[in-house]
Design a protein around this motif. Structure first.
Motif, mmCIF file in Angstrom:
data_model
loop_
_atom_site.group_PDB
_atom_site.id
_atom_site.type_symbol
_atom_site.label_atom_id
_atom_site.label_comp_id
_atom_site.label_asym_id
_atom_site.label_seq_id
_atom_site.Cartn_x
_atom_site.Cartn_y
_atom_site.Cartn_z
ATOM 1 N N HIS A 46 0.839 -1.197 0.000
ATOM 2 C CA HIS A 46 0.000 0.000 0.000
ATOM 3 C C HIS A 46 0.879 1.253 0.000
ATOM 4 C CE1 HIS A 46 0.975 0.556 4.279
ATOM 5 N NE2 HIS A 46 0.755 -0.749 4.426
ATOM 6 N N LYS A 58 0.504 5.729 4.686
ATOM 7 C CA LYS A 58 -0.782 6.061 5.295
ATOM 8 C C LYS A 58 -0.780 7.417 5.987
ATOM 9 C CE LYS A 58 -2.362 1.309 5.783
ATOM 10 N NZ LYS A 58 -2.929 0.273 6.665
ATOM 11 N N SER A 59 0.355 8.097 5.985
ATOM 12 C CA SER A 59 0.420 9.443 6.568
ATOM 13 C C SER A 59 1.461 10.264 5.815
ATOM 14 C CB SER A 59 0.782 9.380 8.053
ATOM 15 O OG SER A 59 2.145 9.005 8.214
#
Length: 508
Positions: free
Chosen positions: A259, A262-263
């Motif tokens: 992925h 996420k930040s």
């Protein structure tokens, strides 16, 4: 002292099979080798995959479980998600050196030879069989799957020239020219973009994955190959360009989904690590944290944009290239103005547009808009998003009893004034242009907490860009920068270029 306790310098002194046996060497499969070395690292609390950020609680535990289970692995994820990088780092879980029969074509294990060459040599010389050592960095093979890859490339084929030269029968295994897979015996073998491999070629991998052997042109040849397979695939490939045939997917024991960061903080770590800054005068260029956040936010906006194909994804390479372009824009300004230092400007973000246009796959509507305008608008959306974290939005202040703090600067623009912020203008001219806007400095010092003095003008410019994104000001693209003026007066100025007039030609 056991074989496992021997240092590399001691191993390299072993030259014959007899010495190797005396040292206590035992055959070990590559999957077991990876497993045992991973166990040691886990027990020692060592970071197994250095420089891989954002996967600590998701992807990396999945990889470790797969290795402990002795599985072949398929990394499934969009482009720019470090799939190949992780595969390459798996070599660090291999022993530093392993012994092979000297001169063997398939890196034969001295105690478990595969080829007739190694078997005959050991039968002839016994404990005097010469041994050489293979470093872990050489035990990695990578192949990009393309439609033109053949079975001969991967598995091998009969070599008629070798047969004629050596006067061998076609029944002799020595006439075989081995492909990449057999030559990767006792190694990590990676196939990137697996769905691009033709189905009939994928079928050729069935036996290798399940039984560990190969078949070439009907030869009655069984080679129990010892290979750690790693595959990478993009989810879009399952529907667009090709697919992984079901029996092959069934034989790949672990499929691990990767992925994007996420930040923004994780994204910044990746960008800072990967950006090529060698040779740049970094001591002369100051990059505010907000600017780094903006670079990452552009990628976030792109991943959510209706104009960008979400199936293709937005690679982490976008932010890396954008950051490099940003630094180059500041570096160029230093040379143009013969200055000792500079602070990056919001106007410098125009220079990252080429890094965006080549990294995003547009849908039909995006193509109609044009790559340049889409990139320009993504930058604008990033500014709008982060503006609310530092300044109150104009909509919020209109509802407050305290009044709108932006009245003074907006009134100044409403009187017909304007300012030009150019990417190449000197630091002195840049500051002069910003400080002529009344109330702008006060707004900045009031709302930006712990504001460093050298970043004051940067945040003043950021405030102008933010007001423009909230439709309080007009922001017009110039050849070398931006022009800010009153929103309403700009509506009657038909000759000036606006955001709506932005064209890909403006990038040239």
């Amino acid at each position: 002292m056991t074989y496992q306790q021997l240092k590399s310098k001691d191993l390299l002194k072993i030259k014959t099979l007899g010495e190797l046996k005396a040292a206590g060497y035992q055959t070990q499969s590559i999957k077991e080798e990876l497993r045992q070395n991973l166990i040691k690292k886990i027990k020692a609390k060592e970071n197994v995959f250095e420089g891989i950020w954002g996967y600590e609680d998701t992807v990396i535990p999945d990889i470790e479980r797969a290795i402990l289970s002795r599985h072949n692995i398929n990394f499934l994820g969009l482009r720019g998600q470090a799939k190949t990088r992780i595969a390459r780092q798996m070599t660090l879980l291999l022993d530093e050196y392993i012994p092979i029969v000297a001169g063997s074509e398939l890196n034969d294990d001295p105690l478990l030879p595969l080829t007739s060459f190694a078997k005959e040599l050991i039968a002839e010389k016994g404990d005097d069989t010469p041994i050489s050592w293979w470093h872990r960095e050489e035990r990695y093979t990578e192949k990009l799957a393309t439609p033109d890859v053949s079975v001969a490339d991967l598995i091998g084929d009969v070599d008629p020239i070798k047969a004629a030269t050596m006067k061998l029968s076609y029944n002799d295994e020595r006439v075989i020219h081995y492909g990449l897979v057999p030559r990767s015996h006792r190694s990590i073998f990676v196939i990137n973009e697996l769905p691009d491999l033709q189905a009939r070629i994928q079928v050729a991998l069935f036996n290798i994955l399940q039984e560990g052997d190969i078949q070439i042109r009907g030869f009655k040849l069984r080679l129990p190959l010892d290979i750690q397979f790693v595959f990478t695939a993009n989810p879009e490939d399952y529907t667009n360009r090709g697919s992984i045939v079901t029996p092959l997917k069934d034989r790949i024991e672990s499929q691990i989904i990767t992925h994007y960061p996420k930040s923004i903080e994780i994204g910044k770590q990746i960008t800072a690590q990967e950006a090529k800054v060698n040779g740049k005068p970094m001591e002369k260029i100051h990059v505010p944290e907000l600017m780094k956040d903006l670079i990452e936010q552009v990628a976030v906006e792109a991943r959510d944009s209706e104009y960008v194909d979400e199936k293709s994804g937005v690679s982490a390479r976008l932010t890396i290239s954008a950051y490099e372009n940003l630094l180059s824009a500041a570096e160029r300004r230093i040379y143009l103005n013969d200055e000792n230092n500079t602070v990056t400007r919001i106007a410098d973000l125009i220079g990252i547009i080429p890094a965006i246009t080549g990294k995003v796959e547009l849908v039909y509507e995006g193509e109609q808009e044009g790559a340049g305008l889409v990139a320009y608008n993504l930058i604008g959306k990033a500014i709008r998003t982060l503006f609310a974290e530092y300044f109150p939005t104009p909509e919020q202040k209109k509802k407050d009893k305290e009044g709108n703090p932006y009245v003074l600067p907006l009134s100044w623009f409403g009187e017909g004034n304007h300012i030009d912020i150019l990417a190449s203008q000197s630091d002195k001219e840049y500051k002069k242009a910003l400080h002529q806007v009344p109330g702008l400095e006060k707004i900045t010092t009031e709302f930006v907490k712990s504001l460093p003095e050298k970043e004051k003008e940067f945040f003043m410019e950021f405030a102008l860009h933010g007001l423009a994104e909230y439709s309080q000001l007009s922001k017009k693209l110039l050849d070398t920068g931006m022009q800010f003026k009153d929103l309403f007066s700009s509506m009657f100025d038909m000759g000036a270029p606006t955001d709506d007039d932005f064209d890909d030609d403006d990038l040239n």
